[in-house]
Design an enzyme around this catalytic site. Structure first.
Site, PDB file in Angstrom:
ATOM      1  N   GLU A  40       0.777  -1.085  -0.093  1.00  0.00           N
ATOM      2  CA  GLU A  40       0.067  -0.090  -0.088  1.00  0.00           C
ATOM      3  C   GLU A  40       0.965   1.384   0.005  1.00  0.00           C
ATOM      4  O   GLU A  40       1.917   1.113   0.484  1.00  0.00           O
ATOM      5  CB  GLU A  40      -0.907  -0.042   1.247  1.00  0.00           C
TER       6      GLU A  40
ATOM      7  N   LYS B 158       2.220   4.785   1.292  1.00  0.00           N
ATOM      8  CA  LYS B 158       2.336   5.221   2.678  1.00  0.00           C
ATOM      9  C   LYS B 158       1.817   6.816   2.521  1.00  0.00           C
ATOM     10  O   LYS B 158       2.710   7.742   1.812  1.00  0.00           O
ATOM     11  CB  LYS B 158       3.462   5.193   2.984  1.00  0.00           C
TER      12      LYS B 158
ATOM     13  N   ASP C 262       1.067  10.637   3.352  1.00  0.00           N
ATOM     14  CA  ASP C 262       1.683  11.508   4.367  1.00  0.00           C
ATOM     15  C   ASP C 262       0.695  12.550   4.781  1.00  0.00           C
ATOM     16  O   ASP C 262       0.213  13.587   4.224  1.00  0.00           O
ATOM     17  CB  ASP C 262       2.813  12.460   3.809  1.00  0.00           C
TER      18      ASP C 262
ATOM     19  N   TYR D  53      -7.072   2.024   5.906  1.00  0.00           N
ATOM     20  CA  TYR D  53      -6.115   0.893   5.440  1.00  0.00           C
ATOM     21  C   TYR D  53      -6.069  -0.046   6.671  1.00  0.00           C
ATOM     22  O   TYR D  53      -5.155  -1.060   6.131  1.00  0.00           O
ATOM     23  CB  TYR D  53      -4.780   1.808   5.241  1.00  0.00           C
TER      24      TYR D  53
ATOM     25  N   LYS E 266      10.682   3.862   2.656  1.00  0.00           N
ATOM     26  CA  LYS E 266      10.552   5.146   2.623  1.00  0.00           C
ATOM     27  C   LYS E 266      11.324   5.605   1.291  1.00  0.00           C
ATOM     28  O   LYS E 266      12.519   5.216   0.905  1.00  0.00           O
ATOM     29  CB  LYS E 266      11.339   5.974   3.451  1.00  0.00           C
TER      30      LYS E 266
ATOM     31  N   CYS F 231      16.165  45.807  10.151  1.00  0.00           N
ATOM     32  CA  CYS F 231      15.786  45.787   8.757  1.00  0.00           C
ATOM     33  C   CYS F 231      17.055  45.543   8.015  1.00  0.00           C
ATOM     34  O   CYS F 231      17.830  46.619   7.960  1.00  0.00           O
ATOM     35  CB  CYS F 231      14.694  46.594   8.461  1.00  0.00           C
TER      36      CYS F 231
ATOM     37  N   CYS G 294      16.296  48.961   5.675  1.00  0.00           N
ATOM     38  CA  CYS G 294      16.170  50.547   6.105  1.00  0.00           C
ATOM     39  C   CYS G 294      16.737  50.469   7.461  1.00  0.00           C
ATOM     40  O   CYS G 294      16.613  51.580   8.068  1.00  0.00           O
ATOM     41  CB  CYS G 294      14.720  50.807   5.962  1.00  0.00           C
TER      42      CYS G 294
ATOM     43  N   CYS H 123       9.717  44.287  10.032  1.00  0.00           N
ATOM     44  CA  CYS H 123      10.089  45.722  10.015  1.00  0.00           C
ATOM     45  C   CYS H 123       8.803  46.638   9.838  1.00  0.00           C
ATOM     46  O   CYS H 123       8.087  46.401   9.149  1.00  0.00           O
ATOM     47  CB  CYS H 123      10.726  45.754   8.627  1.00  0.00           C
TER      48      CYS H 123
ATOM     49  N   CYS I  93      10.733  51.726   4.011  1.00  0.00           N
ATOM     50  CA  CYS I  93      11.688  50.515   3.610  1.00  0.00           C
ATOM     51  C   CYS I  93      11.166  50.063   2.187  1.00  0.00           C
ATOM     52  O   CYS I  93       9.976  49.720   1.636  1.00  0.00           O
ATOM     53  CB  CYS I  93      11.037  49.644   4.607  1.00  0.00           C
TER      54      CYS I  93
END
Length: 666
Positions: free
Chosen positions: A111, A113, A115, A222, A309, A403, A406, A421, A427
Site C-alpha cells: 500500500e 504510505k 503523508d 487502511y 521510504k 531591517c 532600512c 520591519c 522601507c
C-alpha cells in the site's frame, strides 16, 4: 405514513448518494436532487425531534465548538512502523519473518504510505461512535465532531459488519485543495500554510467544526482492528472496508513474493508524482492475519509490517551566507545562499530558512556543509548540518535585530513565527511590494507596467507610492533602462486608463491588510464610497456581512495612518474611482429591500450574473455565502450539498427561480 421509516429511508438513500459522490466519484443524481432530498429530511427531522440521530447526513456541516479535546485511551494500541530505506533492508526483514514462521509461503499487501494525520475511528452497530488522533499510540484526542464533517468518512455503514471495531486511516489534504487554501491566504496578505500534511493535522484540532467542514479534507482507510472480525487477511480487510463504504485507496496490490514487492516500489517511486496527494513511501504487510498474530509486535512496531521510504533526492553543499528578505507586509524571511549544486534536475543556489526558530533548531552557521532536499519535491530546504565538516572557527548565527533594507528595529509579536520591519513607508521592499500589488491583474491591471518596471521606477526616484504613478510622463520614463518610446507611452496610457477601474477593485488595490477581492466588493457595496468607509466606526464595520473584527480593525488602522489618507486624497485628485457607480435602471424597485439572497446552482431562465443583478435592481442584497443574515437561498440545478446543509441548519428558506420571479413581479 410511518414517519420514522420515511426518515430512515431518506437517511439511507442520502448516505448512499454521498458515498457515490465522495468515495466512488460516480454520482447517480444531480446536486439539486440531492439537495431537495436533504431539505426534505431536514424538515422531517425538525418536525419530529424524537427521531434525531447524531449521524444523520444533515449533520455534516459542523458547527459544534470544542474548547478542550478530551484524552481517550485507544482500545487497541496504534503502533509505529519500522522504516526501511533499501531493498536489502526488506530482504533482511523477510529473513527475520521466516525465522519465526518457518519456510512458509508468504504473500504481502503493498500500500502507498500517505503523508497525513493518523486517525482511529470506532464504529458501533454500524454507526460512527468516536474518532481519536494517534497521540502517543496509547491515547489520543477525541476529535469526533471534526471528523464527522469529512464527507468521505461514512457516518453509517453498509452491509454486514461487526458489532464494534476500529478502523485506522490517514487524514490528508489533496494538493488541489491545499493550493486553493493558500491562494486565498495570499490574496488577503496572510502567510500561506507550509505543507498539506501539517495543515491536515492542524485541521483536526480546530475548535469550530464548521471551519473544518470548509477544508477539503479526505480520509484514506487502511487497517481494521477488533474482535470477531471474520476477516482472514489484510487484502480482504481492504476489500471489506471498501464494501462497508470506506474510501480505501485502489493502489493497494497483493504481491506473491519480494520481487513483486520491488516491482510495486519501482513503479510508484516514479508514478507517485502524478497522485493527487502527498506520499512518502510504501507500506508492506504480511497479508495473512494468522501469520501476523504469530509474528506479533516489538515494543514499538508490528513485526509483520515494514515501511519503505522513498528517497527524497538529497545533496550536500556549503552555506556561503545568510541574507534576509523583506516582504510587502514587512515580514522578514532568512534565505540560505548556497554553493550552487544540482538537485532534482535544477541548479539550486538558495533555500529558505523560514525564521529565527529554524536557524536556532538546526544551529546552522556560515561555512557549514548542509544537506539540502526539495521539500514537497518543489521548494529547496535545508534539513540538517554535517557537523563533521564544520570549520573549527565557526561562529553561532545571530539573527538580525534591524531591517537589512532600512535599518529599522525589528519586532516579533508574541505568537508570531516571523520578525517584522515596522518602517511601513520608508522601507524600499515594502514600498515596491505595495505598488506591485496595486498594479496587479486583479487590482488595477495596469497595462505596460510590470513588477520589474515598478522596482526600476522606484530605484530611479520616480515613484515612492502608487499615487506617484499618475504623475509619470513619457519624458521621465524614456531614459530608463530598456525603455523605448512606445513602451514609455504604453505605460503612461495604461496608468491613465486605470482611472476607469471600478471602486471595488481600487479598494482591493490599495492594500488594506486582510481585504481581498471578495471583502473589497462587500465593503464597496455596503459603503458606496471611500469617504463613507473612512468614517465607519469599528462596530459598524463588524456588522457588515462577512466582515469580522480582524478585518474591521485592519480597516480602522489603515485609515488612522495619515500617510494612507494623503495617498487616498491624491488618488481622488487624479480621478481614480473612489465611489461605487450604480447604473440607473428605470425598472428598479424596492420590493426586496432589507432581504439578503444567496444564489447557488445553474438556472434555466437567468444566468447567475443576471439573477444577482435582478436581486440588486429590486433593492435586495447578494451574499456570497450562507449565514444567519441570509433570508433566501435561490437554488438552481447542481447546487452544492454543503450549502443546502448550511441553509437547512439555519432554517433559511430555499426557493426556486420561479419563486423568485413571483416575488419581483407580483
Amino acid at each position: 405514513m410511518d414517519i420514522q421509516n420515511t426518515i430512515q429511508d431518506l437517511r439511507d438513500e442520502l448516505n448512499q448518494h454521498n458515498h457515490n459522490y465522495y468515495v466512488l466519484d460516480t454520482p447517480t443524481i444531480s446536486d439539486f436532487e440531492f439537495d431537495q432530498k436533504l431539505k426534505q429530511l431536514q424538515d422531517l427531522e425538525n418536525q419530529h425531534p424524537e427521531f434525531n440521530d447524531d449521524n444523520s447526513p444533515t449533520q455534516r456541516v459542523g458547527g459544534t465548538i470544542t474548547k478542550n479535546f478530551n484524552t481517550v485511551v485507544h482500545d487497541y494500541r496504534m503502533y509505529s512502523l519500522e522504516n526501511s530505506y533499501s531493498k536489502e533492508d526488506l530482504i533482511d526483514w523477510e529473513n527475520r519473518i521466516q525465522k519465526v514462521l518457518g519456510n512458509v509461503s508468504l504473500q504481502y499487501t503493498c500500500e502507498l504510505k500517505y503523508d497525513g494525520a493518523s486517525i482511529s475511528i470506532t464504529y458501533e452497530n454500524g454507526k460512527l461512535n468516536r474518532a481519536v488522533t494517534r497521540g502517543d499510540g496509547f491515547q489520543g484526542d477525541d476529535v469526533t465532531n471534526n471528523i464527522k464533517t469529512i464527507k468521505s468518512i461514512p457516518l453509517k455503514l453498509k452491509g454486514k459488519y461487526p458489532e464494534r471495531f476500529d478502523i485506522r486511516g490517514e487524514i490528508i489534504l489533496p494538493f488541489e485543495g491545499f493550493e486553493k487554501m493558500n491562494q486565498e491566504l495570499i490574496e488577503i496578505g496572510e502567510t500561506p500554510y507550509s505543507n498539506p500534511r501539517n495543515t491536515a493535522s492542524g485541521s483536526l484540532k480546530l475548535q469550530d467544526s464548521s471551519e473544518v467542514a470548509k477544508r477539503p479534507l479526505e480520509c484514506l482507510l487502511y487497517f481494521i482492528v477488533g474482535n470477531n472480525l471474520t476477516i482472514e487477511s489484510q487484502y480482504e480487510g481492504l476489500e471489506t472496508a471498501r464494501n462497508w463504504g470506506f474510501k480505501v485507496p485502489k493502489e493497494a496490490k497483493l504481491a506473491n513474493n519480494l520481487e513483486e514487492v520491488f516491482d510495486y516500489i519501482n513503479y510508484w517511486d516514479t508514478h507517485r508524482h502524478h497522485l493527487p496527494y502527498e506520499t512518502d513511501g510504501v507500506v508492506i504487510k504480511v497479508n495473512d492475519f494468522h501469520q501476523q498474530d504469530e509474528l506479533g509486535y516489538t515494543a514499538k512496531s508490528p513485526r509483520w509490517a515494514m515501511a519503505y521510504k522513498f528517497k527524497a533526492e538529497q545533496v550536500s553543499t556549503v552555506l556561503n551566507s545568510i541574507s534576509y528578505q523583506v516582504g510587502r507586509t514587512g515580514s522578514i524571511t532568512p534565505v540560505a545562499n548556497l554553493q550552487p549544486v544540482q538537485l532534482a534536475g535544477t541548479i539550486v543556489k538558495r533555500a529558505s530558512l523560514h525564521n529565527a526558530d529554524q536557524i536556532e533548531k538546526l544551529d546552522i552557521r556560515i561555512g557549514d556543509t548542509v544537506f539540502v532536499e526539495k521539500g514537497g519535491e518543489i521548494i529547496p530546504k535545508i534539513i540538517g548540518v554535517d557537523l563533521t565538516k564544520r570549520p573549527t572557527n565557526s561562529e553561532k548565527t545571530i539573527y538580525i535585530t534591524h531591517c537589512p533594507e532600512c535599518n529599522s528595529k525589528l519586532i516579533r509579536t508574541e505568537g508570531e513565527a516571523n520578525h517584522y520591519c515596522q518602517n511601513f513607508y520608508g522601507c524600499p521592499p515594502q514600498i515596491i511590494g505595495r505598488i506591485q500589488h496595486y498594479i496587479s491583474r486583479k487590482a488595477m491591471d495596469i497595462e505596460g507596467l510590470g513588477g520589474e518596471t515598478v522596482a526600476l521606477l522606484f530605484n530611479n526616484g520616480l515613484v515612492n507610492d502608487y499615487a506617484d504613478l499618475y504623475e509619470l510622463t513619457v519624458e521621465q520614463i524614456l531614459p530608463l533602462e530598456r525603455m523605448a518610446q512606445k513602451s514609455a507611452e504604453n505605460l503612461v496610457n495604461g496608468v491613465h486608463k486605470s482611472k476607469e477601474i471600478p471602486f471595488e477593485r481600487v479598494l482591493y488595490a490599495i492594500g488594506i491588510r486582510y481585504v481581498g477581492e471578495t471583502v473589497a466588493k462587500k465593503l464597496a457595496k455596503h459603503y458606496k464610497s471611500i469617504v463613507a468607509l473612512q468614517k465607519a466606526p469599528l462596530m459598524d464595520l463588524i456588522l457588515v456581512d462577512e466582515i469580522g473584527e480582524k478585518i474591521a480593525q485592519s480597516v480602522i488602522e489603515f485609515f488612522e495612518n495619515q500617510e494612507n489618507v494623503k495617498i487616498i486624497e491624491r488618488l481622488k485628485q487624479f480621478g481614480v474611482q473612489m465611489e461605487l457607480v450604480e447604473k440607473f435602471n428605470p425598472n428598479a424597485t424596492q420590493k426586496l429591500a432589507g432581504k439578503t439572497f444567496v444564489v447557488s446552482g445553474v438556472f434555466e431562465k437567468f444566468s447567475r450574473d443576471d439573477l444577482k443583478k435582478a436581486i440588486e435592481d429590486n433593492g435586495g442584497k447578494v451574499g456570497s455565502s450562507i449565514s444567519a443574515k441570509t433570508d433566501f437561498v435561490i437554488a438552481g440545478d447542481n447546487m452544492g450539498p454543503a450549502k443546502l446543509e448550511k441553509a437547512n441548519q439555519l432554517k433559511i428558506a430555499i426557493i426556486s427561480e420561479n419563486d423568485f420571479l413571483e416575488m419581483i413581479t407580483n
